[in-house]
Design an enzyme around this catalytic site. Structure first.
Site, PDB file in Angstrom:
ATOM      1  N   HIS A  67      39.884  48.869  34.061  1.00 29.59           N
ATOM      2  CA  HIS A  67      41.243  48.312  34.132  1.00 29.59           C
ATOM      3  C   HIS A  67      41.345  47.410  35.356  1.00 29.59           C
ATOM      4  CE1 HIS A  67      45.568  48.051  33.662  1.00 29.59           C
ATOM      5  NE2 HIS A  67      45.781  48.590  34.855  1.00 29.59           N
ATOM      6  N   ASP A  90      49.885  46.575  39.370  1.00 31.10           N
ATOM      7  CA  ASP A  90      49.187  47.164  38.226  1.00 31.10           C
ATOM      8  C   ASP A  90      50.121  47.009  37.033  1.00 31.10           C
ATOM      9  OD1 ASP A  90      48.121  48.789  36.247  1.00 31.10           O
ATOM     10  OD2 ASP A  90      47.714  50.480  37.577  1.00 31.10           O
ATOM     11  N   CYS A  94      45.000  43.223  30.789  1.00 27.28           N
ATOM     12  CA  CYS A  94      45.172  43.575  32.203  1.00 27.28           C
ATOM     13  C   CYS A  94      44.607  42.500  33.127  1.00 27.28           C
ATOM     14  CB  CYS A  94      44.553  44.934  32.513  1.00 27.28           C
ATOM     15  SG  CYS A  94      42.812  45.099  32.065  1.00 27.28           S
TER      16      CYS A  94
END
EC number: 3.4.22.-
Length: 302
Positions: free
Chosen positions: A182, A199, A244
């Site tokens: 990620h 994030d 992401c």
């Protein structure tokens, strides 16, 4: 003209090249052509084999290359950079033409995960737009502990001496040597002691990434006697498993444009909107969605 790197497109002349690049390319062409005449047995394909009269005139130089390579390349400027005469270019100008003038080729599938190389190729050209910015790289979470990693023993004083005020890093949650899981982003305003962490899943940084945050906090405390201003995104807005890396790049690009952190994280892009950014960041334009204006606010519509 989305094949051009950020802020490289000249709409009036429909080109990604600037005049200095074209002058050096013309000189390279002339050198190469002169060598050909000294070695007539070698197999060269030039079309019009006249030397180019060198002058700082963009329209003129573009026409000279079109006259010579139009049958081979048409209007494809990337094709022009693949011609043999480009081998006569050296140094920074060659690197700028080959690696800074055009957007990179990205993943062919619209939801393919971004690699370290993909992310670096998106972000590094922004150093040319913002001379006081340095992209540290797409790195593992424990980068500050790995001697071959750019965050290892990072020298903030040296960066400031070099005129760098802003740095950004895109971390992977996995550590060095692991496959990757990620991507998340960190943006630092060194002079003003501000650090922003984002994030797209709305989570706090992992303990490994916290080490890098703490090292900047310690540096700033030693230098100024003050604590840093630290913010992280608490909103989870990623609804897929593929974007992401794109979210992380977009966060940094929008921070560089001057958009406030709170505005970015509270007005996040949807899947379709963030996926559309692939058509801005990569010249092969793999997304089926029209690019959103916030993919690159300072380059919107260019």
């Amino acid at each position: 003209m989305n094949i051009c790197g950020p802020q490289r497109y000249d709409k009036e002349n429909n080109t990604c090249f600037n005049v200095d690049q074209l002058v050096e390319m013309a000189k390279a062409y002339n050198r190469y052509l002169s060598k050909t005449k000294l070695n007539p047995s070698r197999n060269y394909h030039f079309g019009d084999a006249d030397l180019i009269n060198i002058k700082s005139d963009k329209k003129y130089l573009l026409k000279q290359f079109k006259d010579r390579f139009g049958k081979i390349c048409g209007s494809d400027e990337i094709c022009l950079t693949h011609q043999a005469f480009m081998g006569e270019l050296v140094g920074e100008m060659k690197d700028d033409i080959l690696f800074g003038t055009f957007r990179s080729e990205g993943p062919s599938k619209s939801t393919e995960w971004l690699s370290t190389i993909d992310i670096n190729q998106i972000m590094v050209p922004y150093e040319n737009i913002y001379p006081n910015f340095k992209f540290i790289g797409a790195v593992p979470a424990d980068c500050d502990q790995v001697s071959v990693c750019p965050l290892y023993n990072i020298n903030y004083d040296k960066l400031m001496d070099e005129g760098i005020n802003y740095i950004a890093t895109i971390f992977n949650h996995d550590r060095y040597g692991q496959p990757g899981s990620h991507w998340v982003a960190m943006f630092v305003d060194i002079n003003n002691g501000k650090l922003y962490y984002c994030d797209s899943n709305g989570k706090e940084p992992t303990k490994y990434i916290e080490n890098s945050i703490e090292k900047f906090a310690q540096f700033y405390k030693r230098k100024t006697g003050n604590d840093i201003i630290y913010k992280y995104n608490k909103n989870s807005y990623q609804k897929d498993g593929s974007e992401c890396g794109v979210y992380s790049c977009n966060f940094i690009i929008r921070m560089l444009s001057g958009e406030p952190f709170d505005n970015i994280v509270s007005n996040s892009l949807s899947f379709q909107e963030i996926n559309s950014c692939r058509n801005v960041y990569f010249r092969n334009q793999p997304s089926k969605f029209k690019p959103h204006k916030l993919c690159d606010p300072t380059n919107s519509g260019k």
